[in-house]
Design a protein around this motif. Structure first.
Motif, PDB file in Angstrom:
ATOM      1  N   GLN A  33      27.364  23.498  41.996  1.00 20.38           N
ATOM      2  CA  GLN A  33      26.567  25.423  41.468  1.00 20.38           C
ATOM      3  C   GLN A  33      28.107  25.958  41.344  1.00 20.38           C
ATOM      4  N   VAL A  34      28.298  26.768  40.134  1.00 19.24           N
ATOM      5  CA  VAL A  34      29.464  27.339  39.477  1.00 19.24           C
ATOM      6  C   VAL A  34      29.232  28.745  39.482  1.00 19.24           C
ATOM      7  N   ASP A  35      29.459  29.682  40.431  1.00 23.39           N
ATOM      8  CA  ASP A  35      28.523  30.901  40.216  1.00 23.39           C
ATOM      9  C   ASP A  35      30.218  31.819  40.318  1.00 23.39           C
ATOM     10  N   LEU A  36      30.259  32.552  39.210  1.00 18.79           N
ATOM     11  CA  LEU A  36      31.557  33.663  38.633  1.00 18.79           C
ATOM     12  C   LEU A  36      30.870  35.019  40.037  1.00 18.79           C
ATOM     13  N   TRP A  37      30.716  35.045  40.182  1.00 22.96           N
ATOM     14  CA  TRP A  37      30.056  36.510  41.195  1.00 22.96           C
ATOM     15  C   TRP A  37      29.799  35.937  42.720  1.00 22.96           C
ATOM     16  N   SER A  38      30.520  36.648  43.591  1.00 25.33           N
ATOM     17  CA  SER A  38      29.888  36.294  45.130  1.00 25.33           C
ATOM     18  C   SER A  38      29.019  37.106  45.573  1.00 25.33           C
ATOM     19  N   SER A  39      28.178  36.396  46.007  1.00 23.06           N
ATOM     20  CA  SER A  39      27.039  37.242  47.254  1.00 23.06           C
ATOM     21  C   SER A  39      27.914  38.332  47.916  1.00 23.06           C
ATOM     22  N   SER A  40      28.767  37.824  49.098  1.00 27.37           N
ATOM     23  CA  SER A  40      29.465  38.728  50.047  1.00 27.37           C
ATOM     24  C   SER A  40      30.834  39.169  49.136  1.00 27.37           C
ATOM     25  N   GLY A  41      31.096  40.424  50.607  1.00 24.71           N
ATOM     26  CA  GLY A  41      31.917  40.710  50.113  1.00 24.71           C
ATOM     27  C   GLY A  41      31.989  42.390  51.283  1.00 24.71           C
ATOM     28  N   GLU A  42      33.371  42.838  50.456  1.00 27.53           N
ATOM     29  CA  GLU A  42      33.348  44.039  51.463  1.00 27.53           C
ATOM     30  C   GLU A  42      32.982  45.472  50.866  1.00 27.53           C
ATOM     31  N   PRO A  43      32.932  46.438  51.531  1.00 31.39           N
ATOM     32  CA  PRO A  43      32.541  47.370  51.898  1.00 31.39           C
ATOM     33  C   PRO A  43      33.125  48.174  50.839  1.00 31.39           C
ATOM     34  N   PRO A  44      32.244  48.901  49.884  1.00 28.83           N
ATOM     35  CA  PRO A  44      33.329  49.575  49.381  1.00 28.83           C
ATOM     36  C   PRO A  44      34.267  50.585  49.857  1.00 28.83           C
ATOM     37  N   HIS A  45      34.764  51.840  48.738  1.00 22.71           N
ATOM     38  CA  HIS A  45      36.041  52.597  49.244  1.00 22.71           C
ATOM     39  C   HIS A  45      36.531  53.906  48.133  1.00 22.71           C
ATOM     40  N   ASP A  46      35.924  53.279  46.742  1.00 26.74           N
ATOM     41  CA  ASP A  46      35.961  54.107  45.960  1.00 26.74           C
ATOM     42  C   ASP A  46      35.082  53.947  45.045  1.00 26.74           C
ATOM     43  N   LEU A  47      34.908  54.505  44.381  1.00 26.32           N
ATOM     44  CA  LEU A  47      33.929  54.528  43.181  1.00 26.32           C
ATOM     45  C   LEU A  47      33.744  53.233  42.222  1.00 26.32           C
ATOM     46  N   THR A  48      34.800  52.670  41.882  1.00 22.20           N
ATOM     47  CA  THR A  48      34.902  51.913  41.429  1.00 22.20           C
ATOM     48  C   THR A  48      34.365  50.667  42.064  1.00 22.20           C
ATOM     49  N   GLN A  49      35.006  50.505  43.330  1.00 21.55           N
ATOM     50  CA  GLN A  49      34.606  49.318  44.289  1.00 21.55           C
ATOM     51  C   GLN A  49      33.398  49.572  44.472  1.00 21.55           C
ATOM     52  N   ALA A  50      32.322  50.508  44.337  1.00 20.50           N
ATOM     53  CA  ALA A  50      31.751  50.250  44.120  1.00 20.50           C
ATOM     54  C   ALA A  50      30.588  50.032  42.781  1.00 20.50           C
ATOM     55  N   ASP A  51      31.180  50.538  42.317  1.00 18.52           N
ATOM     56  CA  ASP A  51      30.633  49.785  40.363  1.00 18.52           C
ATOM     57  C   ASP A  51      31.048  48.404  40.611  1.00 18.52           C
ATOM     58  N   VAL A  52      31.803  48.290  41.438  1.00 21.92           N
ATOM     59  CA  VAL A  52      31.947  46.070  41.553  1.00 21.92           C
ATOM     60  C   VAL A  52      31.108  45.627  42.181  1.00 21.92           C
ATOM     61  N   ARG A  53      31.160  46.221  43.536  1.00 18.62           N
ATOM     62  CA  ARG A  53      30.363  45.092  44.686  1.00 18.62           C
ATOM     63  C   ARG A  53      28.447  45.615  44.234  1.00 18.62           C
ATOM     64  N   GLN A  54      28.389  46.462  43.608  1.00 22.53           N
ATOM     65  CA  GLN A  54      26.729  46.367  42.578  1.00 22.53           C
ATOM     66  C   GLN A  54      26.983  45.333  41.543  1.00 22.53           C
ATOM     67  N   LYS A  55      27.271  44.853  41.329  1.00 20.84           N
ATOM     68  CA  LYS A  55      27.731  44.335  40.081  1.00 20.84           C
ATOM     69  C   LYS A  55      27.315  42.786  40.203  1.00 20.84           C
ATOM     70  N   GLU A  56      28.614  42.597  41.302  1.00 22.45           N
ATOM     71  CA  GLU A  56      28.230  41.258  41.628  1.00 22.45           C
ATOM     72  C   GLU A  56      27.463  40.523  43.137  1.00 22.45           C
ATOM     73  N   ILE A  57      26.550  41.996  43.474  1.00 23.23           N
ATOM     74  CA  ILE A  57      25.125  42.094  44.169  1.00 23.23           C
ATOM     75  C   ILE A  57      24.301  41.393  42.808  1.00 23.23           C
ATOM     76  N   GLN A  58      24.633  42.275  42.461  1.00 27.52           N
ATOM     77  CA  GLN A  58      23.175  42.259  41.171  1.00 27.52           C
ATOM     78  C   GLN A  58      22.779  40.558  40.852  1.00 27.52           C
ATOM     79  N   PHE A  59      24.831  39.757  39.615  1.00 22.78           N
ATOM     80  CA  PHE A  59      24.497  39.111  39.621  1.00 22.78           C
ATOM     81  C   PHE A  59      24.645  38.151  40.319  1.00 22.78           C
ATOM     82  N   ALA A  60      25.255  37.733  41.628  1.00 26.50           N
ATOM     83  CA  ALA A  60      24.582  36.970  42.392  1.00 26.50           C
ATOM     84  C   ALA A  60      23.923  37.064  43.250  1.00 26.50           C
ATOM     85  N   SER A  61      22.951  37.309  44.043  1.00 24.95           N
ATOM     86  CA  SER A  61      21.814  36.918  44.704  1.00 24.95           C
ATOM     87  C   SER A  61      21.104  35.700  44.386  1.00 24.95           C
ATOM     88  N   ARG A  62      20.730  35.862  43.158  1.00 24.75           N
ATOM     89  CA  ARG A  62      19.386  34.839  42.719  1.00 24.75           C
ATOM     90  C   ARG A  62      19.853  33.536  43.210  1.00 24.75           C
TER      91      ARG A  62
END
Length: 390
Positions: free
Chosen positions: A249-278
């Motif tokens: 199973q080759v995943d390009l998004w990691s479901s685990s990650g650090e809490p974001p510290h700015d808005l761009t990091q928040a956007d990245v983290r949201q995308k990671e969770i959205q596309f990796a959670s399944r």
């Protein structure tokens, strides 16, 4: 079945793989991150662990088609050809002469990546997609086939050049790609057991709005499969008949990650969770199913003959089996400098980074003999993740 893995990888000799009835390669969507999957396949090919079923979503569907649509000895070269082509713009090599310098400077690397992403947004990616001129009016009615910021005609031509669709449709290996029905919102799979696979099925799997237009297949419109599920894992695990399976199973998004510290990091983290959670949901759900299947099988064997008949027993008997599943998770963990545009930053430098990371992670996993041993725990199911090892 998996072949003997005899080549030396990562300084260790890989073990001979067992007689799994099915070896599956499952490729998640993630745009420019898909070069990671090319590196993974190169390591598998060098170890002679070749898939008997390939399934993909979005860019994973493109990689799947290139792999399944070529002879084994040509697959890595065709993958390289695709990824070098989409990163071949003269401006795409910006930063390459300075790669050694920026490798230790995250700020410089981040700036280079942002400039490359801006180039892609404005000019598109060679042999993949081009911007529409003039840009579409968001409020004006338009044809569904052209309702997007980019034209994907170049991708059709690229697929026809790199993929032998007759080979895919021959059934030599299993092949599946997933897409989302625009009208119903349902998830759909185009499988070479039930469909004659063409370029449009691959493009449909990656038709992510509003960048790319919906793709028409047999009178229905389809968007990117990642809108519903970004992994084909459930499709493969639930397929009948059930057989002993070794799946990568080759995943390009990691479901685990650090809490974001700015808005761009928040956007990245949201995308990671959205596309990796399944992936995590599917593996957890399937593990529970396996426990129930094996529990009933063992119970059925102890039932007296008079209790082994009836419709309900027949239903449960069909679900019960002793098939074993090994899932090797190969997860790309993005670098801090990649940022929000990492899925459409197609520069040559970044492509090579992703490819090398996939190769190294897969080589590391293949060096672990336990992934080749049939699961023998009560649920006959085990997962492995060596992507964070050093």
């Amino acid at each position: 079945m998996a072949r003997a893995a005899a080549d030396k990888i990562g300084g260790r000799r890989t073990p001979a793989s067992p007689r799994f009835e099915r070896v599956a390669l499952l490729l998640q969507g993630g745009g420019a991150l898909g070069a990671y999957q090319g590196g993974v396949y190169q390591a598998l090919a060098e170890a002679d662990v070749l898939p008997t079923w390939i399934a993909g979503i979005s860019i994973g569907a493109v990689n799947s088609a290139i792999i399944a649509g070529n002879a084994p000895e040509e697959r890595v070269a065709r993958l390289r050809e695709f990824w070098q082509a989409v990163s071949s713009s003269p401006l795409a090599v910006l930063g390459t002469p300075f790669s050694a310098a920026i490798s230790s400077d995250n700020q410089a690397h981040r700036l280079i990546n942002q400039l490359q992403a801006l180039r892609i947004a404005l000019l598109g990616a060679p042999t993949f997609f081009t911007p529409r001129f003039p840009p579409p009016n968001p409020w004006a009615p338009q044809d569904t086939k052209t309702l997007s910021f980019y034209d994907v005609s170049p991708l059709y031509a690229t697929l026809e050049r790199l993929v032998d669709f007759d080979r895919i449709n021959s059934g030599e290996i299993g092949f599946s790609v997933g897409a989302t029905n625009v009208q119903t919102g349902d998830f759909a799979y185009f499988d070479n057991k039930t469909h004659k696979i063409e370029a449009r099925h691959i493009v449909a799997s990656g038709s992510l709005p509003p960048g790319f237009p919906a793709t028409e297949v047999d009178g229905e419109y389809y968007w990117d499969g990642g809108l519903v599920s970004n992994t084909p894992l459930m499709w493969v695990l639930d397929s009948a008949p059930r057989t002993d399976t070794l799946a990568f199973q080759v995943d390009l998004w990691s479901s685990s990650g650090e809490p974001p510290h700015d808005l761009t990091q928040a956007d990245v983290r949201q995308k990671e969770i959205q596309f990796a959670s399944r992936t995590r949901f599917v593996t957890d759900h399937f593990r529970k199913q396996q426990k129930l299947r094996h529990a009933f099988r063992h119970l059925f064997e102890r039932l007296p003959q008079r209790l082994r008949e009836g419709r309900d027993i027949d239903i449960l008997r069909q679900e019960a089996d002793e098939s074993a599943y090994n899932i090797v998770e190969l997860i790309y963990h993005s670098k801090t400098y990649e940022g929000i545009a990492k899925d459409y930053e197609f520069s040559r430098l970044t492509m090579e980074e992703h490819w090398r990371s996939g190769y190294e992670n897969a080589a590391r996993a293949l060096a672990h003999p336990e992934i080749f041993r049939r699961a023998d725990n009560p649920e006959r199911f085990q997962t492995f993740d060596f992507s964070r090892e050093t």
